[in-house]
Scaffold this motif. Structure first.
Motif, PDB file in Angstrom:
ATOM      1  N   PHE A 152       0.849  -1.190   0.000  1.00 18.54           N
ATOM      2  CA  PHE A 152       0.000   0.000   0.000  1.00 18.54           C
ATOM      3  C   PHE A 152       0.880   1.232   0.000  1.00 18.54           C
ATOM      4  O   PHE A 152       1.969   1.223   0.570  1.00 18.54           O
ATOM      5  N   GLY A 153       0.428   2.279  -0.688  1.00 19.36           N
ATOM      6  CA  GLY A 153       1.250   3.475  -0.833  1.00 19.36           C
ATOM      7  C   GLY A 153       0.468   4.735  -0.565  1.00 19.36           C
ATOM      8  O   GLY A 153      -0.568   4.700   0.093  1.00 19.36           O
ATOM      9  N   PRO A 154       0.959   5.865  -1.113  1.00 18.40           N
ATOM     10  CA  PRO A 154       0.337   7.154  -0.820  1.00 18.40           C
ATOM     11  C   PRO A 154      -1.021   7.344  -1.473  1.00 18.40           C
ATOM     12  O   PRO A 154      -1.794   8.193  -1.043  1.00 18.40           O
ATOM     13  N   ASP A 159       1.948   1.419  -4.979  1.00 14.96           N
ATOM     14  CA  ASP A 159       2.567   0.753  -3.837  1.00 14.96           C
ATOM     15  C   ASP A 159       4.004   1.260  -3.694  1.00 14.96           C
ATOM     16  O   ASP A 159       4.439   2.134  -4.433  1.00 14.96           O
TER      17      ASP A 159
ATOM     18  N   GLU B  54       4.042   0.703   7.488  1.00 14.79           N
ATOM     19  CA  GLU B  54       3.428  -0.076   6.412  1.00 14.79           C
ATOM     20  C   GLU B  54       1.988  -0.465   6.755  1.00 14.79           C
ATOM     21  O   GLU B  54       1.114  -0.440   5.905  1.00 14.79           O
ATOM     22  N   LEU B  57      -0.312   2.528   6.481  1.00 17.95           N
ATOM     23  CA  LEU B  57      -0.682   2.726   5.067  1.00 17.95           C
ATOM     24  C   LEU B  57      -1.697   1.674   4.635  1.00 17.95           C
ATOM     25  O   LEU B  57      -2.658   1.976   3.923  1.00 17.95           O
ATOM     26  N   ALA B  58      -1.455   0.430   5.065  1.00 17.23           N
ATOM     27  CA  ALA B  58      -2.316  -0.660   4.627  1.00 17.23           C
ATOM     28  C   ALA B  58      -3.744  -0.439   5.103  1.00 17.23           C
ATOM     29  O   ALA B  58      -4.681  -0.427   4.306  1.00 17.23           O
ATOM     30  N   THR B  61      -5.476   2.578   3.590  1.00 15.30           N
ATOM     31  CA  THR B  61      -5.908   2.333   2.213  1.00 15.30           C
ATOM     32  C   THR B  61      -7.095   1.393   2.184  1.00 15.30           C
ATOM     33  O   THR B  61      -8.051   1.592   1.419  1.00 15.30           O
ATOM     34  N   TYR B 156      -4.957  -6.868  -3.635  1.00 14.72           N
ATOM     35  CA  TYR B 156      -3.962  -6.328  -2.707  1.00 14.72           C
ATOM     36  C   TYR B 156      -4.361  -6.574  -1.255  1.00 14.72           C
ATOM     37  O   TYR B 156      -3.518  -6.859  -0.410  1.00 14.72           O
TER      38      TYR B 156
END
Lengths: 176, 280
Positions: A152-154, A159, B54, B57-58, B61, B156
């Motif tokens: 997962f990224g911005p 990613d 991380e 962010l995960a 998202t 994802y």
């Protein structure tokens, strides 16, 4: 007389609000475009990610850009999911602009980056590389000695990767 | 009516924007949307406080994806001819009374510790992946097209969920046992995901939902049971005769617990109730 080519250029030249060097035309987001005899323009766009917060801005920007074409009397924008947008719709210019922006485009090698010689790679503390995808080419040094650091990224469409060759983190457009 | 008396002030303002919701098609779309909306709100709990950057962010998202997936299903429910799409979506997402939501109760439970969060995330993601796959065969072309798109995006989430499943179940004894305890809490409650909405038989017969919620269970457990066994959690595989515990039952019919009615719901609707006309 309304110039349909000018309408198409106006749509395709709208920049992605989150990646300004890249236009929605380069990203392959423009699915269909119709111009009626009365000057009403219907635009169908394919969103890259369903949850992309930029879609509403893109809709506004398309309406603004097309409205400025002489002869246009109205603009309607619709997002559709069939066919689903996939990263292989990004054209060659778009891929190169993404790379220049520090974002690795999906699929195949990218040209133009210089490989630095003899840098020492640091071990990565954590890593959740996908087994389903070949390593992405680093946008800075073109090495393929890279790992996915975070799924997962911005933004929803990107990613985070790490290049063992030039020791730079970089972002990558997610494959779909 | 007591339900009306308990409704929030904004409900009357929102009611004018809400389409009819009692038909089977609307009920199915609400189940899809509300599962995503409420689990998305619970995922957002970790924004800023997750144990690593991380994971921050995960889950941020995942929360964003969930809330946006809900948004899309609400748009489908409103249809192409709605006067004000955004106002309609807000009314559906934020302007309903708690008993009008159709998510499974598992989605509204607090995040608990990180083991519970990851166990629920694994179960929900596996469930959603199969439900999307089934929906790609929907007789409603728009629903099918969206299910293809959302299924791509869910990949994802699934990789992330599976990564943690293997890391914790195959980790040290402490990780293995804490994850076992979390799964032991989540798996029985997860049976609430397979409850049908009102009138679901008709939505199945029409082909809108090609496999009903009760029949999704066998498809999903065919994938998850071998993974649980391989991870050393044989005894956690739900018995075929197992039914959802009473405390976790009824979500698809609008029965919700205090975790929703006095926790998630008031928080997520607070701004909307104060300013029903707010735009962003």
């Amino acid at each position: 007389m309304l110039d349909t080519g000018a309408v198409r250029r106006a749509v395709e030249d709208v920049p992605d609000p989150e990646l300004p060097p890249v236009t929605i035309g380069m990203l392959g987001m423009v699915h269909d475009l119709e111009v009626s005899d009365e000057g009403i323009v219907d635009v169908e766009l394919l969103p890259t990610f369903s949850g992309c917060p930029a879609t509403e801005m893109i809709e506004r920007d398309v309406v603004t850009a097309v409205s400025e074409v002489p002869g246009v009397t109205g603009v309607r924008v619709r997002f559709r999911f069939d066919p689903p947008w996939t990263p292989d719709r990004i054209d060659a210019t778009g891929r190169e602009r993404l790379r220049e922006f520090g974002i690795a485009p999906p699929g195949g090698p990218i040209h133009g980056a210089v490989t630095p010689a003899g840098r020492r790679a640091l071990p990565l503390a954590f890593g959740a590389s996908s087994a389903e995808e070949a390593p992405r080419t680093c946008p800075y040094c073109a090495s393929t000695d890279t790992v996915r650091d975070s799924a997962f990224g911005p933004t929803p469409c990107r990613d985070v990767r790490y290049c063992n060759a030039c020791q730079q983190p970089f972002e990558a457009f997610k494959p779909l | 009516m007591t339900a009306a008396a308990a409704s929030p002030p904004a409900a009357s303002a929102a009611a004018a924007l809400l389409p009819p919701l009692d038909d089977p098609r609307s009920q199915v779309l609400l189940a899809l949307a509300d599962d995503a909306l409420v689990s998305g709100h619970r995922a957002s709990h970790w924004t800023g406080v997750a144990p690593s950057l991380e994971e921050d962010l995960a889950f941020s998202t995942i929360a964003q994806d969930g809330i946006n997936h809900a948004d899309l299903w609400y748009q489908v429910l409103l249809g192409p001819d709605v006067d004000d799409l955004r106002a309609g979506v807000d009314a559906l997402g934020l302007g309903r009374a708690p008993e009008q939501y159709r998510h499974a109760i598992l989605c509204e439970r607090p995040p608990g510790d990180f083991a519970y969060t990851l166990a629920r995330h694994w179960v929900l993601t596996r469930f959603e992946a199969v439900r999307f796959e089934v929906l790609t065969r929907s007789s409603d072309a728009e629903v099918a097209a969206i299910a293809v798109k959302l299924g791509h995006e869910l990949r994802y989430h699934r990789e992330h969920a599976d990564h943690w499943f293997h890391k914790l179940s195959g980790g040290g004894e402490d990780a293995h046992e804490r994850f076992r305890a979390a799964l032991a809490a989540v798996l029985p409650a997860s049976l609430g995901l397979y409850e049908p909405v009102a009138g679901e038989d008709r939505a199945v017969a029409d082909g809108l939902l090609p496999v009903g919620h009760p029949d999704l269970r066998a498809l999903i457990e065919a994938e998850t049971a071998p993974l649980l066994q391989a991870a050393g959690y044989d005894e956690l595989v739900p018995e075929p005769s197992a039914t959802v515990p009473e405390a976790d039952a009824g979500g698809r019919l609008g029965r919700h617990t205090d975790d929703f009615t006095v926790d998630v719901w008031p928080e997520m609707t607070q701004l909307y109730r104060a300013h029903p006309d707010a735009r962003w």
